[in-house]
Design an enzyme around this catalytic site. Sequence first.
Site, mmCIF file in Angstrom:
data_model
loop_
_atom_site.group_PDB
_atom_site.id
_atom_site.type_symbol
_atom_site.label_atom_id
_atom_site.label_comp_id
_atom_site.label_asym_id
_atom_site.label_seq_id
_atom_site.Cartn_x
_atom_site.Cartn_y
_atom_site.Cartn_z
ATOM 1 N N GLU A 85 33.312 37.162 33.320
ATOM 2 C CA GLU A 85 34.105 38.369 33.104
ATOM 3 C C GLU A 85 35.323 38.001 32.271
ATOM 4 O OE1 GLU A 85 35.151 42.189 35.692
ATOM 5 O OE2 GLU A 85 36.230 40.445 36.381
ATOM 6 N N ASP A 103 36.317 36.948 42.529
ATOM 7 C CA ASP A 103 36.705 36.909 41.116
ATOM 8 C C ASP A 103 37.721 35.782 40.976
ATOM 9 O OD1 ASP A 103 38.472 37.354 38.818
ATOM 10 O OD2 ASP A 103 37.350 39.211 38.507
ATOM 11 N N HIS A 132 41.456 36.607 40.004
ATOM 12 C CA HIS A 132 42.288 37.129 41.090
ATOM 13 C C HIS A 132 42.574 36.040 42.129
ATOM 14 C CE1 HIS A 132 42.014 41.145 39.487
ATOM 15 N NE2 HIS A 132 40.696 41.079 39.473
ATOM 16 N N HIS A 146 29.546 40.225 31.806
ATOM 17 C CA HIS A 146 30.004 41.610 31.939
ATOM 18 C C HIS A 146 29.816 42.337 30.604
ATOM 19 C CE1 HIS A 146 32.660 44.992 32.796
ATOM 20 N NE2 HIS A 146 32.761 44.581 34.051
ATOM 21 N N GLU A 196 46.941 44.880 41.695
ATOM 22 C CA GLU A 196 45.802 45.761 41.444
ATOM 23 C C GLU A 196 45.192 46.349 42.715
ATOM 24 O OE1 GLU A 196 43.598 44.915 37.757
ATOM 25 O OE2 GLU A 196 44.359 42.883 37.954
ATOM 26 N N GLU A 207 35.101 43.139 46.126
ATOM 27 C CA GLU A 207 35.843 42.224 45.255
ATOM 28 C C GLU A 207 37.349 42.351 45.487
ATOM 29 O OE1 GLU A 207 35.445 43.119 41.090
ATOM 30 O OE2 GLU A 207 36.447 41.276 40.437
HETATM 31 MN MN MN Z 1 36.292 40.978 38.479
#
Ligand code: MN
Length: 300
Positions: free
Chosen positions: A243, A182, A185, A9, A155, A149
């Site tokens: 990331e 991800d 998460h 990223h 979030e 995602e």
């Molecule tokens: Mn992400």
Amino acid sequence: MAQNRIGIHAGVWGFDWSPASAERAISSAASLGYDLIEIPAIDPGRHSAVDTRASLRRHGLESTVSLALTTADDITSADGSIVARGERRLLDAVRFAADIGSRFVGGVVYSAMGRYSAPASAEGRDGSLAVLRRVAVAAAADGITLGVEYVNRYESNLLNTARQTLEFLDELDAPNAVLHLDTFHAHVEEADITDPVMLAGDRLGYIHASESHRGPLGTGSLDWPRLTRTLVAEGYRGDITVETFSSAMLTDDETADIGVWRRLWDDPDRLAAHSLDYLRRQLHEASVVPTSAPLAGSDH
Ligand code: MN
């Protein structure tokens, strides 16, 4: 093996995307040996797609694009003008991706990324699906895949697990839309980090490799050997993009958007080199373990 493109990223080097900053991030990622860089389309109107494309070509690096909607352009909103702004942002991101030669746009494309104070409504969910159907058609015209995602409960109120996201994708019914996993998460929300891989099957299209605390890979509680063995066993061939964020490289506003309030690392180039080495080693070790061997921890 080299079955997966490995990416990083661009936010590792900060979210400013002036031509000089873009060149710095792209040249660093390329010289370290990454296959691609993921560029956040924070405000594609300000991006110079021409400069970005030239930098990518100069360094032989490929790219993907991501974005996260905000409360100002949340396509689950009951306010039509906010929804319209979100659709415009998504289409701008698709246009930016096409202009720089990317084939993927992912991220939090279905709602705002932020803490909600009420459950998602059926109307909001339907509104999001309606917008994303049009965005997916526009993306398909440019040969672009759309990644959805899911994120943790703090979030988004709409998609927090792979199961919810696959149901959402079923309803979206767009051939070029995929599940974007991800691991940060998923580590928060899934019972088992391999569940999303097993559930999604060939609908898993993109991965953010992110540690349990968003810091350097291998320094948190995420079970990377188990995850990578499952990815290899399931034949995942898609991109895996590192990331990780640190307040060391972010403005106060960016720190607040992501909720990274601390310096999880200091040197972006060192961090990037370590991440690539770590991920490649995990994938290599996973690929030399016979797929018939029992996975560690699979007995619980
Ligand atoms: Mn992400």
